[in-house]
Design a protein around this motif. Sequence first.
Motif, PDB file in Angstrom:
ATOM      1  N   THR A 195      33.262  47.487  34.379  1.00  0.00           N
ATOM      2  CA  THR A 195      33.392  46.397  34.932  1.00  0.00           C
ATOM      3  C   THR A 195      34.395  45.030  34.046  1.00  0.00           C
ATOM      4  OG1 THR A 195      32.124  47.509  36.686  1.00  0.00           O
ATOM      5  CG2 THR A 195      33.016  45.647  37.631  1.00  0.00           C
ATOM      6  N   LEU A 199      37.888  43.434  34.662  1.00  0.00           N
ATOM      7  CA  LEU A 199      38.504  41.958  35.379  1.00  0.00           C
ATOM      8  C   LEU A 199      38.500  41.296  34.560  1.00  0.00           C
ATOM      9  CD1 LEU A 199      35.062  41.351  36.929  1.00  0.00           C
ATOM     10  CD2 LEU A 199      36.982  41.307  38.596  1.00  0.00           C
ATOM     11  N   MET A 208      40.687  34.213  40.588  1.00  0.00           N
ATOM     12  CA  MET A 208      39.973  33.765  41.297  1.00  0.00           C
ATOM     13  C   MET A 208      39.899  33.740  42.774  1.00  0.00           C
ATOM     14  SD  MET A 208      40.596  29.775  42.298  1.00  0.00           S
ATOM     15  CE  MET A 208      40.727  29.182  43.514  1.00  0.00           C
ATOM     16  N   TYR A 214      35.332  37.362  47.877  1.00  0.00           N
ATOM     17  CA  TYR A 214      33.599  37.503  47.683  1.00  0.00           C
ATOM     18  C   TYR A 214      32.699  36.924  47.553  1.00  0.00           C
ATOM     19  CZ  TYR A 214      36.826  42.276  48.330  1.00  0.00           C
ATOM     20  OH  TYR A 214      38.005  43.257  48.901  1.00  0.00           O
ATOM     21  N   LEU A 215      32.537  36.345  46.983  1.00  0.00           N
ATOM     22  CA  LEU A 215      31.878  35.385  46.315  1.00  0.00           C
ATOM     23  C   LEU A 215      31.715  33.868  47.892  1.00  0.00           C
ATOM     24  CD1 LEU A 215      31.359  35.889  42.625  1.00  0.00           C
ATOM     25  CD2 LEU A 215      30.771  36.918  44.201  1.00  0.00           C
ATOM     26  N   ASP A 239      44.506  43.414  48.748  1.00  0.00           N
ATOM     27  CA  ASP A 239      44.522  44.471  49.195  1.00  0.00           C
ATOM     28  C   ASP A 239      44.520  45.661  47.589  1.00  0.00           C
ATOM     29  OD1 ASP A 239      43.975  45.128  51.457  1.00  0.00           O
ATOM     30  OD2 ASP A 239      45.553  44.711  52.728  1.00  0.00           O
ATOM     31  N   VAL A 274      28.529  47.503  49.976  1.00  0.00           N
ATOM     32  CA  VAL A 274      29.365  46.761  49.610  1.00  0.00           C
ATOM     33  C   VAL A 274      30.113  45.866  50.923  1.00  0.00           C
ATOM     34  CG1 VAL A 274      31.759  45.958  49.570  1.00  0.00           C
ATOM     35  CG2 VAL A 274      31.303  47.638  47.850  1.00  0.00           C
ATOM     36  N   ILE A 278      28.540  41.871  51.265  1.00  0.00           N
ATOM     37  CA  ILE A 278      30.405  41.112  50.752  1.00  0.00           C
ATOM     38  C   ILE A 278      29.118  39.770  53.057  1.00  0.00           C
ATOM     39  CG2 ILE A 278      32.466  40.336  52.610  1.00  0.00           C
ATOM     40  CD1 ILE A 278      33.335  42.760  50.773  1.00  0.00           C
TER      41      ILE A 278
ATOM     42  N   MET B   1      39.957  46.019  53.193  1.00  0.00           N
ATOM     43  CA  MET B   1      40.121  45.337  51.911  1.00  0.00           C
ATOM     44  C   MET B   1      38.803  44.841  51.242  1.00  0.00           C
ATOM     45  SD  MET B   1      41.488  41.531  52.439  1.00  0.00           S
ATOM     46  CE  MET B   1      42.844  42.001  53.261  1.00  0.00           C
ATOM     47  N   GLN B   2      37.813  45.480  52.247  1.00  0.00           N
ATOM     48  CA  GLN B   2      36.269  44.727  51.579  1.00  0.00           C
ATOM     49  C   GLN B   2      35.492  46.425  50.757  1.00  0.00           C
ATOM     50  OE1 GLN B   2      37.272  44.513  55.137  1.00  0.00           O
ATOM     51  NE2 GLN B   2      36.274  42.145  54.997  1.00  0.00           N
ATOM     52  N   ASN B   3      36.804  47.023  50.426  1.00  0.00           N
ATOM     53  CA  ASN B   3      36.556  48.652  49.790  1.00  0.00           C
ATOM     54  C   ASN B   3      36.438  48.008  48.536  1.00  0.00           C
ATOM     55  OD1 ASN B   3      35.770  50.489  49.951  1.00  0.00           O
ATOM     56  ND2 ASN B   3      37.596  51.646  50.346  1.00  0.00           N
ATOM     57  N   LEU B   4      35.741  46.916  47.528  1.00  0.00           N
ATOM     58  CA  LEU B   4      35.319  46.498  46.486  1.00  0.00           C
ATOM     59  C   LEU B   4      34.231  47.269  45.529  1.00  0.00           C
ATOM     60  CD1 LEU B   4      37.573  44.626  44.200  1.00  0.00           C
ATOM     61  CD2 LEU B   4      35.383  42.838  44.187  1.00  0.00           C
ATOM     62  N   PRO B   5      34.281  47.032  44.968  1.00  0.00           N
ATOM     63  CA  PRO B   5      33.000  48.316  44.141  1.00  0.00           C
ATOM     64  C   PRO B   5      31.964  46.574  44.524  1.00  0.00           C
ATOM     65  CG  PRO B   5      34.748  49.091  43.052  1.00  0.00           C
ATOM     66  CD  PRO B   5      35.259  48.063  43.993  1.00  0.00           C
ATOM     67  N   LYS B   6      30.971  47.230  44.022  1.00  0.00           N
ATOM     68  CA  LYS B   6      29.751  45.788  44.638  1.00  0.00           C
ATOM     69  C   LYS B   6      29.631  45.455  42.879  1.00  0.00           C
ATOM     70  CE  LYS B   6      24.656  45.398  45.619  1.00  0.00           C
ATOM     71  NZ  LYS B   6      23.624  46.125  44.847  1.00  0.00           N
ATOM     72  N   ILE B   7      29.793  46.806  41.902  1.00  0.00           N
ATOM     73  CA  ILE B   7      29.774  45.751  40.380  1.00  0.00           C
ATOM     74  C   ILE B   7      30.422  44.545  39.954  1.00  0.00           C
ATOM     75  CG2 ILE B   7      31.540  47.723  39.878  1.00  0.00           C
ATOM     76  CD1 ILE B   7      28.291  46.702  37.695  1.00  0.00           C
ATOM     77  N   VAL B   8      31.773  45.069  41.052  1.00  0.00           N
ATOM     78  CA  VAL B   8      32.932  43.689  40.932  1.00  0.00           C
ATOM     79  C   VAL B   8      32.626  42.967  41.238  1.00  0.00           C
ATOM     80  CG1 VAL B   8      35.480  43.456  41.249  1.00  0.00           C
ATOM     81  CG2 VAL B   8      34.963  45.563  40.925  1.00  0.00           C
ATOM     82  N   SER B   9      31.836  42.403  41.880  1.00  0.00           N
ATOM     83  CA  SER B   9      32.060  41.735  42.628  1.00  0.00           C
ATOM     84  C   SER B   9      30.214  40.510  41.387  1.00  0.00           C
ATOM     85  CB  SER B   9      30.747  41.432  43.970  1.00  0.00           C
ATOM     86  OG  SER B   9      31.261  41.875  44.923  1.00  0.00           O
ATOM     87  N   GLU B  10      29.513  41.415  41.553  1.00  0.00           N
ATOM     88  CA  GLU B  10      28.145  41.210  40.817  1.00  0.00           C
ATOM     89  C   GLU B  10      28.792  40.826  39.274  1.00  0.00           C
ATOM     90  OE1 GLU B  10      24.911  40.542  41.663  1.00  0.00           O
ATOM     91  OE2 GLU B  10      25.413  42.684  42.572  1.00  0.00           O
ATOM     92  N   ARG B  11      29.540  41.280  38.624  1.00  0.00           N
ATOM     93  CA  ARG B  11      30.108  41.178  37.119  1.00  0.00           C
ATOM     94  C   ARG B  11      31.283  39.648  37.919  1.00  0.00           C
ATOM     95  NH1 ARG B  11      26.531  42.558  33.970  1.00  0.00           N
ATOM     96  NH2 ARG B  11      28.732  41.603  32.750  1.00  0.00           N
ATOM     97  N   LEU B  12      31.439  39.988  39.220  1.00  0.00           N
ATOM     98  CA  LEU B  12      33.027  38.579  38.899  1.00  0.00           C
ATOM     99  C   LEU B  12      31.858  37.373  38.277  1.00  0.00           C
ATOM    100  CD1 LEU B  12      34.931  38.880  41.886  1.00  0.00           C
ATOM    101  CD2 LEU B  12      35.535  37.832  39.796  1.00  0.00           C
ATOM    102  N   ARG B  13      30.417  37.110  38.869  1.00  0.00           N
ATOM    103  CA  ARG B  13      29.354  36.112  39.247  1.00  0.00           C
ATOM    104  C   ARG B  13      29.626  34.941  37.783  1.00  0.00           C
ATOM    105  NH1 ARG B  13      26.376  36.043  44.160  1.00  0.00           N
ATOM    106  NH2 ARG B  13      26.703  38.217  44.771  1.00  0.00           N
ATOM    107  N   SER B  47      38.084  30.238  38.192  1.00  0.00           N
ATOM    108  CA  SER B  47      37.908  32.104  38.664  1.00  0.00           C
ATOM    109  C   SER B  47      36.723  32.167  37.874  1.00  0.00           C
ATOM    110  CB  SER B  47      38.593  32.826  37.938  1.00  0.00           C
ATOM    111  OG  SER B  47      38.350  32.699  36.180  1.00  0.00           O
ATOM    112  N   ALA B  50      32.221  28.481  40.063  1.00  0.00           N
ATOM    113  CA  ALA B  50      32.022  28.420  42.299  1.00  0.00           C
ATOM    114  C   ALA B  50      31.748  26.904  42.716  1.00  0.00           C
ATOM    115  CB  ALA B  50      30.520  29.279  42.653  1.00  0.00           C
TER     116      ALA B  50
END
Lengths: 305, 482
Positions: A195, A199, A208, A214-215, A239, A274, A278, B1-13, B47, B50
């Motif tokens: 991941t 990213l 960003m 999402y965050l 998308d 997810v 969200i 568009m919510q179809n984002l793996p959770k791990i992505v949010s996790e790693r984005l943080r 990016s 926050a």
Amino acid sequence: MTSSKVNPAVQSVVRELLAELHKKAGCEKVGLSRDSFAAILSEVGSKHGATTENEARTFILSLRVDELALARACAAGDNSAWEIFLTRYREKLYLAALRIAREDSAARELADTLYADLYGTNTREGQRVSKLASYTGRGSLEGWLRTVLAQEYVNRYRRTKRLVSLEEESEEGVQFRAPEPEPAAVADNRLSQATDEALAELPSEDRMVLSAYYLDGRTLAEIARMLGVHESTISRKLDKMAKSLRKQIMAGLARRGMSRRQAEEALEADVRDVQVDIRRSLAQESSRSAFSEKRVEARVPEGEG
Amino acid sequence: MQNLPKIVSERLRGAVIKEHPDADVLTAFSERSLPAQERNSVMDHLSRCADCREIVALALPESQVTEVRPHRGSGNWLTWPALRWGFVAAGIIAIASLGVMEYKRQTLQSTAVNKSPIEEGVAKQTENRPEADPAASANGKGETTSPTALTLSDSAKTSAKTTKKEFGRPSQFTVMSAPSRDDKAGIRGSIGGPLSGRQLSHGPKPPTQWQLNNSANSYSNNEAFSQSQPVAPAPPPSSSGASAGSEIRGQAAPAAVGAKSADEEKKSEVVDALSRPPALKVQSTTNRNESEVARAKPAEAAAAPQAGPTELDQATSAYEVSSGALSNFSKSATLTPQSTRWAISAAGTLQRSVDQGKSWQDVNVYGPEAQAGANLELAMRTSRGKAVAKDKSDTKQREAPIVFRAVAANGPDVWAGGSNGFLFHSLDAGLHWVRVEPTWSGVLLSGDVISLQFADAQRGRILTSSNEIWTTADGGQTWQKQ
């Protein structure tokens, strides 16, 4: 005001452009002499760290010199400059504060605090230091004021968050607050590696957008305005990214020796959460802002008392 | 568009960052005035941070989502719902006025009999055998119309004032011109009178069913009629103008043809007048009934050709009056350019103030014609006419809203620049704009214009987000890139 390490390239450019810019900035009106204006310009230019003359010229020319002159004249305590500043920005400042704090008394406090900072109630070595002295004219003065307000607001929120007692928390409906996101229970760190890799390959703008959506739970319209593009662009981008990220991660997992099915499972396990995730992050956002309003409100008597 | 793996949010943080860009840079970022390279580094920070994202989001200017489009139509009431109600209102008025006219016919008929023997003869003829009336048969109208028409022409004859009172409509001019021609034409009066009178009765009125059905007929018949009768060229424009106005579907082409069949002398003028209705429509901000004005204006314009050659002056003046009232931009032409101030709003709209900054109005660089054209398109839904086609292409162009970043003015000489290298130049204080695309040895200006400086009308300098400096020494004819 002049910093010790004034850049020679910047100085020559300032000398070259000074007459023109001094006139353009309307320095006479706000009582700013040519020398002090030159000092301001070279300070700003040096701070930016331009090395070549060409860079420095582009930079200096891109400054909003008129607003810079006004801000610095205010910082220096020129009365006519203050008058201009107040007539131009007082109303806007309160409106911006209201938009940020979303509540009248909090907005008033926020704006008043900023006024104090702008006027320079803090003193250093017997001289009052105005926050306006840190304005460098890169953006509009109005935008800068809004940004400073937002900074103040965010900082205050961060400060006050720590001050919330347990008692208050239970009073204010902590049950609606989402629990702190637990550290990713990823047994297999191959997934997180893949991941991260996916990213990291994204352009920063995409990252960003992802983070904001999402965050932070920003709306498409908000993100679009932050970036100055159209809403539909953001929507398309999100998308597309959701799809490509999935593919990339799968590819990354495959490279790390996972079978396709394993990889899918590793991802799918999360996908089920997810939606919840969200929604939770959105809920967190809104409860947080509701919280911060109350915090600021609660602080008002404190600050006055 | 919510179809984002959770791990992505996790790693984005990611991790918390200590160093933040200062308020200046963030402001410049959201105003898009940072050079590309620096913008990227700020973007990278955003990016991952926050807090800074929140600051940028909070510091956004007041939402102007609806105002970002620089071509807000000034005629909001020209939308279909409003027009529909306008039709209903107009229909009621039409029925009411028909009733009133029917009543007045009784009283007026007697005066008409006393007034002119010729008219009397025609009137009698019409009463006895309406089909035999040359005007009525030529126009293929039913019995109901010709008696009304006759009384109207009578009333027009007796006095223009009476007619004014009776109609109280914007078509007074047409009414007034009718009697004078009749007087001059002598014998023609018996035919031309009823004709023009009938036209009057329908010119400003909303469409009733039979008129819609007949308008095409009457038009072609009138044209045929015009071959033999010198009087006839007058009516066609009026009838087609009336139908163009009231039917809204926009029979612009017939109107133009009708105008051609009118007097050659005024042809160009008439065509001009007819091609103007969009502007007339949109800009008319008189206190009249909305829908009435919308329809009456084209009718008025069409009235110009209706007046015979003798009324050339009057016709011209009618056109001038209507065109004079049409635009708030023409008013601004009289302003002294020095008093104009320019600014860019927080949302990137170009704004102009003519009262020393007390109030600001948005400026549309594509000009009022484009604006009017868009509204015409909306109202008329017609694809005919070059003007409309041109406007369409304009509309397409305008779909991407320009976000302005910089403006520079030297008296009436104004430059405005913005996103995607958009650069506009106006020599008349913003009345007309020309898009300028600076090139230098085959390279087009790229990136956003973030700063504009013009020492005078000739020498100027542009800064772009791609860190380029463009200069001109001849008012934008040629450019040099540094």
